[in-house]
Design a protein around this motif. Structure first.
Motif, PDB file in Angstrom:
ATOM      1  N   ARG A   9     -37.790  16.448  28.482  1.00 36.82           N
ATOM      2  CA  ARG A   9     -35.887  16.685  28.873  1.00 36.82           C
ATOM      3  C   ARG A   9     -35.585  18.139  29.579  1.00 36.82           C
ATOM      4  O   ARG A   9     -36.274  18.210  30.898  1.00 36.82           O
ATOM      5  N   TYR A  33     -40.915   5.110  40.964  1.00 33.21           N
ATOM      6  CA  TYR A  33     -41.044   6.488  41.850  1.00 33.21           C
ATOM      7  C   TYR A  33     -41.372   7.054  40.820  1.00 33.21           C
ATOM      8  O   TYR A  33     -39.849   7.770  39.426  1.00 33.21           O
ATOM      9  N   TYR A  35     -40.259  11.645  41.719  1.00 26.33           N
ATOM     10  CA  TYR A  35     -39.349  12.742  42.891  1.00 26.33           C
ATOM     11  C   TYR A  35     -39.592  14.308  42.586  1.00 26.33           C
ATOM     12  O   TYR A  35     -38.607  14.595  40.847  1.00 26.33           O
ATOM     13  N   LEU A  91     -38.239  13.533  38.441  1.00 28.89           N
ATOM     14  CA  LEU A  91     -37.132  12.683  38.936  1.00 28.89           C
ATOM     15  C   LEU A  91     -38.250  11.523  38.562  1.00 28.89           C
ATOM     16  O   LEU A  91     -39.115  11.227  39.466  1.00 28.89           O
ATOM     17  N   GLN A 105     -32.607   1.821  43.255  1.00 29.74           N
ATOM     18  CA  GLN A 105     -33.433   2.296  42.099  1.00 29.74           C
ATOM     19  C   GLN A 105     -32.532   3.277  41.114  1.00 29.74           C
ATOM     20  O   GLN A 105     -31.840   3.898  41.268  1.00 29.74           O
ATOM     21  N   PHE A 107     -32.336   5.153  38.412  1.00 25.31           N
ATOM     22  CA  PHE A 107     -33.467   6.886  37.829  1.00 25.31           C
ATOM     23  C   PHE A 107     -32.686   7.343  36.136  1.00 25.31           C
ATOM     24  O   PHE A 107     -31.731   6.883  35.606  1.00 25.31           O
ATOM     25  N   GLY A 108     -33.783   7.792  36.006  1.00 23.11           N
ATOM     26  CA  GLY A 108     -33.976   8.547  34.515  1.00 23.11           C
ATOM     27  C   GLY A 108     -33.496  10.264  34.170  1.00 23.11           C
ATOM     28  O   GLY A 108     -32.539  10.274  35.700  1.00 23.11           O
ATOM     29  N   PRO A 109     -32.732  10.730  33.853  1.00 19.53           N
ATOM     30  CA  PRO A 109     -32.053  11.486  33.453  1.00 19.53           C
ATOM     31  C   PRO A 109     -33.053  13.353  34.000  1.00 19.53           C
ATOM     32  O   PRO A 109     -32.265  14.048  34.193  1.00 19.53           O
ATOM     33  N   GLY A 110     -34.181  12.433  34.268  1.00 23.00           N
ATOM     34  CA  GLY A 110     -35.512  13.938  34.554  1.00 23.00           C
ATOM     35  C   GLY A 110     -35.893  15.031  33.726  1.00 23.00           C
ATOM     36  O   GLY A 110     -35.423  14.983  32.440  1.00 23.00           O
ATOM     37  N   THR A 111     -36.463  15.702  34.082  1.00 26.63           N
ATOM     38  CA  THR A 111     -37.645  16.759  33.066  1.00 26.63           C
ATOM     39  C   THR A 111     -36.816  17.936  34.149  1.00 26.63           C
ATOM     40  O   THR A 111     -37.584  18.525  35.109  1.00 26.63           O
TER      41      THR A 111
END
Lengths: 116, 117
Positions: A9, A33, A35, A91, A105, A107-111
């Motif tokens: 994370r 994807y 981003y 993302l 789409q 999305f995941g929680p992002g890093t």
């Protein structure tokens, strides 16, 4: 159904170091994807996979960024060597190849990457 | 190439009132999708609402509705009866249906929505 998973994370590294991010898309989603979202901006596509083939990597800085999607499931995005301007949220998103939500789409929680 | 513009960096609304977020886009295509995504501090992008360009009827999802003006290339989001949980960054996004553009999303810069109690 489980959502898009990403790890880690958060990541803090020094410039010129390398870093890797991992993404596990929603089961059965063929398209994946990556981003890049710089603070205060909207996400920008880095690379798009269809199964394990690259569809679009036109905005991927290929001298330092690389990505792979083995077996058409999980994906890894790597930066080597990192620069200060790579500080951003990365993302991952996925979308199905059929059905009523094919144009969406997920999305995941992002890093969040910080390069010092 | 398509572009998406959100001209309001920040908006505020009183709880229970209505707010409208603006979005304009530029494209030469006639068929496409438009989306509004919400991104709370947790960073998880959540789809709020979508609009197919071929549909004249404006999309609605509970308290969220859009005003889609195809000729003007405008796509605004109206949030009715605003709640504290609506506070987030809102992104307008465009998705081409043409093969040459793949199916990536093109995002605007976002609008921060603050909700006052």
């Amino acid at each position: 159904e489980a959502g898009v998973a990403q790890s880690p994370r958060y990541k803090i590294i020094e410039k010129r170091q390398s870093v890797a991010f991992w993404c596990n898309p929603i089961s059965g989603h063929a398209t994946l994807y990556w981003y890049q979202q710089i603070l205060g901006q909207g996400p920008k596509l880095l690379i798009q996979f269809q199964n394990n083939g690259v569809v679009d990597d036109s905005q991927l800085p290929k001298d330092r960024f690389s990505a792979e999607r083995l077996k058409g499931v999980d994906s890894t995005l790597k930066i080597q060597p990192a620069k200060l301007e790579d500080s951003a949220v990365y993302l991952c998103a996925s979308s199905p190849s059929s059905g009523g939500r094919v144009f969406e789409q997920f999305f995941g929680p992002g890093t969040r990457l910080t390069v010092l | 190439a398509q572009t998406v513009t959100q001209s309001q960096p920040e908006m505020s609304v009183q709880e229970a009132e209505t707010v409208t977020l603006s979005c304009t886009y530029d494209t030469s295509e006639s068929d496409y999708y438009l989306f509004w995504y919400k991104q709370p501090p947790s960073r998880q992008m959540i789809l709020v609402i979508r609009q197919e360009a071929y549909k004249q009827q404006n999309a609605t999802e509970n308290r969220f509705s859009v005003n889609f003006q195809k000729a003007a290339k405008s796509f605004s989001l109206k949030i009715s009866d605003s709640q504290l949980g609506d506070a987030a960054m809102y992104f307008c996004a465009y998705r081409s249906l043409g093969q040459e553009y793949g199916n990536k999303l093109v995002f605007g810069a976002g609008t921060i929505l603050r909700v006052k109690s």
